[in-house]
Design an enzyme around this catalytic site. Structure first.
Site, PDB file in Angstrom:
ATOM      1  N   HIS A 144      43.454  37.746  48.331  1.00  0.00           N
ATOM      2  CA  HIS A 144      42.729  38.774  47.570  1.00  0.00           C
ATOM      3  C   HIS A 144      41.890  39.720  48.431  1.00  0.00           C
ATOM      4  CE1 HIS A 144      44.248  37.063  43.978  1.00  0.00           C
ATOM      5  NE2 HIS A 144      43.285  36.225  43.671  1.00  0.00           N
ATOM      6  N   ARG A 195      48.228  36.192  48.138  1.00  0.00           N
ATOM      7  CA  ARG A 195      48.158  35.653  49.502  1.00  0.00           C
ATOM      8  C   ARG A 195      49.055  36.375  50.493  1.00  0.00           C
ATOM      9  NH1 ARG A 195      47.424  32.033  45.639  1.00  0.00           N
ATOM     10  NH2 ARG A 195      45.697  30.585  45.889  1.00  0.00           N
ATOM     11  N   GLU A 244      47.719  39.212  36.046  1.00  0.00           N
ATOM     12  CA  GLU A 244      47.440  40.076  37.194  1.00  0.00           C
ATOM     13  C   GLU A 244      48.677  40.904  37.530  1.00  0.00           C
ATOM     14  OE1 GLU A 244      45.774  37.436  40.372  1.00  0.00           O
ATOM     15  OE2 GLU A 244      45.697  36.020  38.733  1.00  0.00           O
ATOM     16  N   GLN A 263      51.137  38.111  38.279  1.00  0.00           N
ATOM     17  CA  GLN A 263      50.744  36.737  38.562  1.00  0.00           C
ATOM     18  C   GLN A 263      50.084  36.222  37.296  1.00  0.00           C
ATOM     19  OE1 GLN A 263      51.197  35.206  41.561  1.00  0.00           O
ATOM     20  NE2 GLN A 263      49.918  33.378  41.395  1.00  0.00           N
ATOM     21  N   HIS A 322      41.602  41.216  37.752  1.00  0.00           N
ATOM     22  CA  HIS A 322      41.604  39.755  37.671  1.00  0.00           C
ATOM     23  C   HIS A 322      40.813  39.238  36.463  1.00  0.00           C
ATOM     24  CE1 HIS A 322      41.772  35.662  39.252  1.00  0.00           C
ATOM     25  NE2 HIS A 322      42.495  36.088  40.266  1.00  0.00           N
ATOM     26  N   SER A 323      40.877  39.946  35.337  1.00  0.00           N
ATOM     27  CA  SER A 323      40.183  39.480  34.126  1.00  0.00           C
ATOM     28  C   SER A 323      40.777  38.174  33.625  1.00  0.00           C
ATOM     29  CB  SER A 323      40.292  40.528  33.020  1.00  0.00           C
ATOM     30  OG  SER A 323      39.447  41.613  33.313  1.00  0.00           O
ATOM     31  N   TYR A 324      39.897  37.305  33.159  1.00  0.00           N
ATOM     32  CA  TYR A 324      40.314  36.064  32.516  1.00  0.00           C
ATOM     33  C   TYR A 324      40.167  36.297  31.011  1.00  0.00           C
ATOM     34  CZ  TYR A 324      39.570  33.572  36.991  1.00  0.00           C
ATOM     35  OH  TYR A 324      39.614  33.141  38.299  1.00  0.00           O
TER      36      TYR A 324
HETATM   37  C1  BGC Z   1      45.384  33.062  42.495  1.00  0.00           C
HETATM   38  C2  BGC Z   1      44.834  31.655  42.389  1.00  0.00           C
HETATM   39  C3  BGC Z   1      43.366  31.692  42.733  1.00  0.00           C
HETATM   40  C4  BGC Z   1      42.686  32.659  41.791  1.00  0.00           C
HETATM   41  C5  BGC Z   1      41.215  32.802  41.996  1.00  0.00           C
HETATM   42  C6  BGC Z   1      44.662  33.901  41.505  1.00  0.00           C
HETATM   43  O1  BGC Z   1      45.135  35.207  41.556  1.00  0.00           O
HETATM   44  O2  BGC Z   1      46.767  33.105  42.306  1.00  0.00           O
HETATM   45  O3  BGC Z   1      45.530  30.764  43.219  1.00  0.00           O
HETATM   46  O4  BGC Z   1      42.784  30.421  42.650  1.00  0.00           O
HETATM   47  O5  BGC Z   1      43.288  33.911  41.841  1.00  0.00           O
HETATM   48  O6  BGC Z   1      40.899  33.013  43.302  1.00  0.00           O
END
Ligand code: BGC
Length: 336
Positions: A100, A75, A301, A274, A170-172
């Site tokens: 993002h 953010r 992240e 993150q 942003h891989s889960y």
């Molecule tokens: C953020 C979350 C967000 C997510 C998906 C993460 O990197 O920190 O707050 O909900 O991304 O958008």
């Protein structure tokens, strides 16, 4: 071996890189990782990331599954910043803040690509001056390589004006064969400090010691035990959604599956990550008919400090004109 496994009329393609240990499928849409399949010693295989069956679903949904996020991950307060005495205004796309990279950040852009060699693909994109409100023409390259049991991402960028950059993937991850959530996974983070957030998930600039808090992952701990302890920061983040500041320079994060048979080690040139326990996943349909509720994956992240432009004295996210941004993150998968 590299193969273009799907070609679409809209230029959104899929590319698969494969060796004896790993098969990684990615797209030039947002440099998105769709699959990381591990070939295990017992002859079975296992996909360890969340994603969708249809590449076009990545355009429909939020959540940034597998995507590269930019220009600036996380953010930026109120979507405003000042650079060289000039005010810039960005899209407000997450509560009162910018998230993002904006409405159409890098995750939603189509990259050019070229196959460099047997194990490397290079994706490139020119982000125009003013795109999503950011200054400077920014040339970005993302290189994906597999090497044994490792996936390596290298990020390169250069701008013709001073600008901001903070790239991440942003891989889960979910290392559980039986596809449960990640609460039973174990996590270790080489970080003695973390960044506090407000109720909108925005980093406030307060940096706290993890010692004595539930954010202490300096030793391997089960995620659910950490989530079970009351902590104001956990409440504000709706779970873990915080930037951890690394102590060491390599192998900073480790994720282990519930039966401790598989480990992911993340190593990066970046100073933090993150860590996000997918608190806002909403039960949407993912790959292979599997739905993804909250806590179904964990994002690691790797990046510079969120909202560094407002928080840091010498913001690490400023990229000076002509200067080269060059960072890497590797993901190693080890059977234990
Ligand atoms: C953020 C979350 C967000 C997510 C998906 C993460 O990197 O920190 O707050 O909900 O991304 O958008």
């Amino acid at each position: 071996m590299i193969e273009i496994t799907e070609k679409n009329k809209d230029n959104i393609d899929l590319i698969t890189i494969k060796n004896a240990k790993l098969e990684v499928t990615l797209s030039n849409l947002g440099c998105t990782i769709l699959k990381i399949i591990l070939f295990k010693a017992d002859g079975s295989c296992q996909d360890v990331v969340l994603g969708y069956d249809d590449i076009h679903d990545y355009l429909k949904y939020d959540g940034y599954l597998g995507a590269v996020v930019g220009r600036v991950a996380n953010r930026i307060a109120k979507g405003r910043f000042k650079l060289n005495n000039q005010e810039y205004e960005l899209a407000i796309n997450n509560g009162p803040n910018h998230l993002h990279g904006g409405i159409k950040g890098f995750s939603y852009r189509i990259f050019d690509y070229r196959i460099v060699d047997d194990m490397t693909v290079e994706l490139s994109y020119r982000s125009q001056d003013g795109e999503e409100g950011y200054p400077g023409n920014l040339d970005v390259k993302v290189l994906y390589t597999i090497d044994g049991d490792r996936l390596l991402i290298r990020y390169l960028a250069q701008s013709d004006q001073d600008t901001l950059i903070n790239l991440t993937n942003h891989s889960y991850f979910n290392l559980d064969q039986d596809n449960h959530g990640i609460e039973e996974h174990y996590l270790q983070i080489d970080a003695t400090k973390f960044a506090c957030v407000d109720g909108d998930g925005l980093a406030t600039g307060e940096i706290e010691n993890v010692a004595g808090t539930t954010f202490d992952f300096t030793r391997l701990g089960q995620i659910k035990d950490h989530l079970a302890i009351y902590d104001k920061q956990l409440e504000l983040g709706n779970g873990i959604d915080h930037h951890f500041i690394f102590k060491g320079k390599k192998n900073q994060v480790s994720l282990v599956n519930p039966d401790k048979s598989l480990q992911l080690i993340v190593s990066t040139s970046l100073p933090g990550a993150q860590i996000y326990t997918a608190n806002y996943l909403d039960g949407r349909m993912g790959k292979n008919g599997q739905s993804y509720p909250a806590r179904f994956g964990v994002c690691i992240e790797t990046q510079n400090m969120p909202d560094a432009i407002h928080i840091e004295k010498n913001p690490t996210t400023i990229l000076k004109k002509g200067q080269r941004y060059d960072e890497f993150t590797s993901y190693q998968f080890i059977e234990l």
